[in-house]
Motif scaffolding. Structure first.
Motif, PDB file in Angstrom:
ATOM      1  N   ARG A 276       0.833  -1.218   0.000  1.00 21.67           N
ATOM      2  CA  ARG A 276       0.000   0.000   0.000  1.00 21.67           C
ATOM      3  C   ARG A 276       0.858   1.254   0.000  1.00 21.67           C
ATOM      4  NH1 ARG A 276      -3.064  -2.817   3.896  1.00 21.67           N
ATOM      5  NH2 ARG A 276      -2.150  -1.555   5.558  1.00 21.67           N
ATOM      6  N   GLY A 277       1.928   1.239   0.791  1.00 26.06           N
ATOM      7  CA  GLY A 277       2.739   2.441   0.968  1.00 26.06           C
ATOM      8  C   GLY A 277       3.746   2.706  -0.125  1.00 26.06           C
ATOM      9  N   LEU A 278       4.111   1.659  -0.870  1.00 25.69           N
ATOM     10  CA  LEU A 278       5.201   1.800  -1.848  1.00 25.69           C
ATOM     11  C   LEU A 278       4.814   1.445  -3.277  1.00 25.69           C
ATOM     12  CD1 LEU A 278       8.102   0.213   0.246  1.00 25.69           C
ATOM     13  CD2 LEU A 278       7.665   2.646  -0.138  1.00 25.69           C
ATOM     14  N   GLY A 279       3.622   0.896  -3.465  1.00 27.67           N
ATOM     15  CA  GLY A 279       3.231   0.373  -4.767  1.00 27.67           C
ATOM     16  C   GLY A 279       3.256   1.380  -5.904  1.00 27.67           C
ATOM     17  N   ARG A 301      11.858  -3.711  -6.669  1.00 24.91           N
ATOM     18  CA  ARG A 301      12.705  -3.326  -7.797  1.00 24.91           C
ATOM     19  C   ARG A 301      12.650  -1.810  -7.929  1.00 24.91           C
ATOM     20  NH1 ARG A 301      11.722  -6.837 -13.049  1.00 24.91           N
ATOM     21  NH2 ARG A 301      13.779  -5.960 -13.523  1.00 24.91           N
ATOM     22  N   LEU A 302      13.806  -1.211  -8.066  1.00 23.87           N
ATOM     23  CA  LEU A 302      13.890   0.250  -8.135  1.00 23.87           C
ATOM     24  C   LEU A 302      13.561   0.745  -9.541  1.00 23.87           C
ATOM     25  CD1 LEU A 302      17.140   0.750  -6.044  1.00 23.87           C
ATOM     26  CD2 LEU A 302      14.779   1.046  -5.285  1.00 23.87           C
ATOM     27  N   PRO A 303      13.029   1.955  -9.636  1.00 26.02           N
ATOM     28  CA  PRO A 303      12.735   2.520 -10.958  1.00 26.02           C
ATOM     29  C   PRO A 303      14.006   2.614 -11.801  1.00 26.02           C
ATOM     30  CG  PRO A 303      11.780   3.876  -9.224  1.00 26.02           C
ATOM     31  CD  PRO A 303      12.665   2.881  -8.547  1.00 26.02           C
ATOM     32  N   ARG A 304      13.840   2.455 -13.106  1.00 28.09           N
ATOM     33  CA  ARG A 304      14.974   2.543 -14.020  1.00 28.09           C
ATOM     34  C   ARG A 304      15.697   3.869 -13.829  1.00 28.09           C
ATOM     35  NH1 ARG A 304      13.562   0.710 -19.895  1.00 28.09           N
ATOM     36  NH2 ARG A 304      13.321  -1.225 -18.719  1.00 28.09           N
ATOM     37  N   GLY A 305      17.014   3.800 -13.775  1.00 28.01           N
ATOM     38  CA  GLY A 305      17.806   5.021 -13.611  1.00 28.01           C
ATOM     39  C   GLY A 305      18.159   5.337 -12.168  1.00 28.01           C
ATOM     40  N   PHE A 311      20.672   4.850  -3.212  1.00 27.08           N
ATOM     41  CA  PHE A 311      19.392   4.577  -2.545  1.00 27.08           C
ATOM     42  C   PHE A 311      19.633   3.897  -1.192  1.00 27.08           C
ATOM     43  CE2 PHE A 311      16.008   1.505  -1.634  1.00 27.08           C
ATOM     44  CZ  PHE A 311      14.874   2.321  -1.652  1.00 27.08           C
ATOM     45  N   ALA A 312      20.491   2.867  -1.183  1.00 24.67           N
ATOM     46  CA  ALA A 312      20.798   2.139   0.057  1.00 24.67           C
ATOM     47  C   ALA A 312      21.461   3.059   1.079  1.00 24.67           C
ATOM     48  CB  ALA A 312      21.700   0.944  -0.250  1.00 24.67           C
ATOM     49  N   ALA A 313      22.349   3.928   0.601  1.00 20.48           N
ATOM     50  CA  ALA A 313      23.032   4.865   1.511  1.00 20.48           C
ATOM     51  C   ALA A 313      22.047   5.855   2.112  1.00 20.48           C
ATOM     52  CB  ALA A 313      24.141   5.601   0.756  1.00 20.48           C
ATOM     53  N   ALA A 314      21.089   6.322   1.311  1.00 20.75           N
ATOM     54  CA  ALA A 314      20.083   7.265   1.808  1.00 20.75           C
ATOM     55  C   ALA A 314      19.236   6.618   2.900  1.00 20.75           C
ATOM     56  CB  ALA A 314      19.199   7.741   0.659  1.00 20.75           C
ATOM     57  N   LEU A 315      18.881   5.350   2.709  1.00 16.58           N
ATOM     58  CA  LEU A 315      18.104   4.653   3.740  1.00 16.58           C
ATOM     59  C   LEU A 315      18.942   4.402   4.988  1.00 16.58           C
ATOM     60  CD1 LEU A 315      15.982   4.348   1.513  1.00 16.58           C
ATOM     61  CD2 LEU A 315      15.597   2.000   2.306  1.00 16.58           C
ATOM     62  N   LYS A 316      20.200   4.021   4.780  1.00 15.59           N
ATOM     63  CA  LYS A 316      21.077   3.764   5.930  1.00 15.59           C
ATOM     64  C   LYS A 316      21.224   5.006   6.797  1.00 15.59           C
ATOM     65  CE  LYS A 316      25.608   1.851   7.129  1.00 15.59           C
ATOM     66  NZ  LYS A 316      26.917   1.370   6.619  1.00 15.59           N
ATOM     67  N   VAL A 377      11.988   5.262   2.116  1.00 13.29           N
ATOM     68  CA  VAL A 377      12.042   4.774   0.723  1.00 13.29           C
ATOM     69  C   VAL A 377      11.491   5.825  -0.230  1.00 13.29           C
ATOM     70  CG1 VAL A 377      11.150   3.056  -0.892  1.00 13.29           C
ATOM     71  CG2 VAL A 377      11.956   2.317   1.360  1.00 13.29           C
ATOM     72  N   ARG A 378      10.331   6.365   0.110  1.00 15.51           N
ATOM     73  CA  ARG A 378       9.709   7.366  -0.766  1.00 15.51           C
ATOM     74  C   ARG A 378      10.596   8.605  -0.899  1.00 15.51           C
ATOM     75  NH1 ARG A 378       4.325   6.088  -1.971  1.00 15.51           N
ATOM     76  NH2 ARG A 378       4.073   8.209  -2.779  1.00 15.51           N
ATOM     77  N   GLY A 379      11.203   8.993   0.236  1.00 18.80           N
ATOM     78  CA  GLY A 379      12.100  10.166   0.209  1.00 18.80           C
ATOM     79  C   GLY A 379      13.330   9.921  -0.635  1.00 18.80           C
ATOM     80  N   ALA A 380      13.896   8.693  -0.549  1.00 23.70           N
ATOM     81  CA  ALA A 380      15.105   8.373  -1.321  1.00 23.70           C
ATOM     82  C   ALA A 380      14.797   8.311  -2.813  1.00 23.70           C
ATOM     83  CB  ALA A 380      15.683   7.037  -0.842  1.00 23.70           C
TER      84      ALA A 380
END
Length: 383
Positions: A276-279, A301-305, A311-316, A377-380
């Protein structure tokens, strides 16, 4: 950000919360083993096997020392060896192909489906043809119930029946899931699973089990796990392994199995909240019709590009850990590059290895913490 204001890290898999929930029951189970001192093949081993059979619907359960041993023991029991080919997906943990290679047989890698991450039967057919072109004899297929979702067992069984292969289901990540109303453990000749601590049903060390309805196979497996013994330990009738499950781990698993169904339901609630939150910002995993999942991993799966490392660093930085299953498919790894790949290649697996990433997933992920993960996730992605 001020060091003192850094967010509290989120556990990727929260074994500690489960430990607190089970509390004294685990302490008492372990104390019982310490009291009777039957550390090898104590009464808890048979008790666990009976409980797993009841849970899964399989007639016979043979516990063993690891999920890898579970796979290897079945291949050994079937006499798989040099000149034989065993088909398996390349997008999986290395143990799937490793067990094949250890017998002297040749793993032949096939592709997976984009939606489910599980074995693609069209690629499976091409892999069988590729094996025969190389002079190998295809004898088995090992579908994997990846990340907790069942493979399409009817489709795999159909190809296997046409081609004269036996099916060994690798449910190391999927035990507890179901396919068309039946729990995993009753498909194919045998099902192998793992009780590694990070698995949905995990012990406090290494462990595994094999499920089968074939009484003769079960008898052979029980011999193989103790050096191939016959009537006694000095009458070895076949080559075997030291592959027993420790009594201590069996005692722990008996207690964990009692709350497993409740934990599966909790994992599914977590998966639904993620969807629901990420779809609408990432590609979330989807269940195939007739399948349930135990969500061993929640893999997006991350969006193309999108730069996955950034992304992983932003979440960390937000205290949210991630993991990549798998940055290299098996055919891309040094130890397995020499083995055949199905004709036409494995393009889906290669794409997945470039853009998948897994988020924290466990039965104790509360809504507030999960909301924080979703926001990160949404912010990254937006950033």
């Amino acid at each position: 950000m001020n060091q003192h204001l850094r967010p509290e890290p989120v556990p990727f898999i929260d074994i500690a919360s489960q430990r607190r929930r089970l509390g004294k029951t685990l302490d008492e189970a372990v104390a019982k083993v310490l009291a009777h001192c039957q550390f090898i093949n104590g009464p808890e081993v048979a008790e666990l096997e009976a409980a797993l059979a009841k849970f899964s619907g399989a007639r016979h359960v043979v516990t063993c020392a690891s999920g890898t041993d579970a796979l290897l023991m079945v291949l050994m029991a079937k006499g798989v060896g040099e000149g034989d080919a065993v088909l398996c997906p390349t997008f999986t943990f290395c143990a799937t192909g490793e067990a094949v290679a250890l017998t002297g047989a040749t793993p032949v890698f096939v592709d997976v489906e984009e939606q489910t991450f599980n074995i693609d039967v069209h690629s499976l057919r091409r892999g069988i043809a590729s094996a025969r072109q190389r002079g190998l004899k295809p004898v088995a297929v090992i579908p994997v119930d990846l990340f907790g979702q069942s493979a399409d067992h009817d489709a795999v069984a159909g190809v296997a029946a046409e081609e004269g292969l036996f099916v060994l289901d690798d449910a190391a990540q999927g035990f507890g899931a179901s396919y068309k109303g039946r729990r995993l453990g009753t498909f194919g000749l045998a099902t192998a699973t793992s009780f590694f601590p990070a698995k949905p049903l995990g012990c406090f060390g290494d462990g595994g089990a094999i499920f089968t309805d074939d009484a003769n196979l079960a008898e052979t497996l029980r011999s193989i796990r103790v050096h191939g013994q016959g009537s006694d330990k000095y009458d070895n009738v076949r080559i075997g392994l030291t592959a027993r499950l420790d009594t201590m781990q069996a005692a722990i698993l008996i207690e964990k199995l009692k709350i497993f169904e409740d934990e599966i339901a909790a994992r599914n609630r977590v998966a639904e909240r993620y969807a629901r939150g990420l779809g609408n910002v990432v590609t979330v995993p989807r269940l195939a019709e007739g399948c349930t999942s135990v969500w061993a991993q929640y893999t997006i799966r991350l969006p193309r590009g999108t730069n996955r490392d950034e992304f992983a660093a932003a979440l960390k930085a937000q205290g949210v850990p991630t993991a990549i299953y798998y940055p290299k498919s098996m055919h891309q790894q040094q130890a397995y590059r020499g083995f055949p790949v199905a004709e036409g290649g494995v393009p889906v697996s290669e794409r997945l290895s470039e853009d998948v990433i897994s988020l924290p997933m466990h039965a104790y992920l509360d809504e507030a913490t999960q909301a924080r993960i979703i926001e990160a996730v949404r912010g990254a992605i937006a950033g």
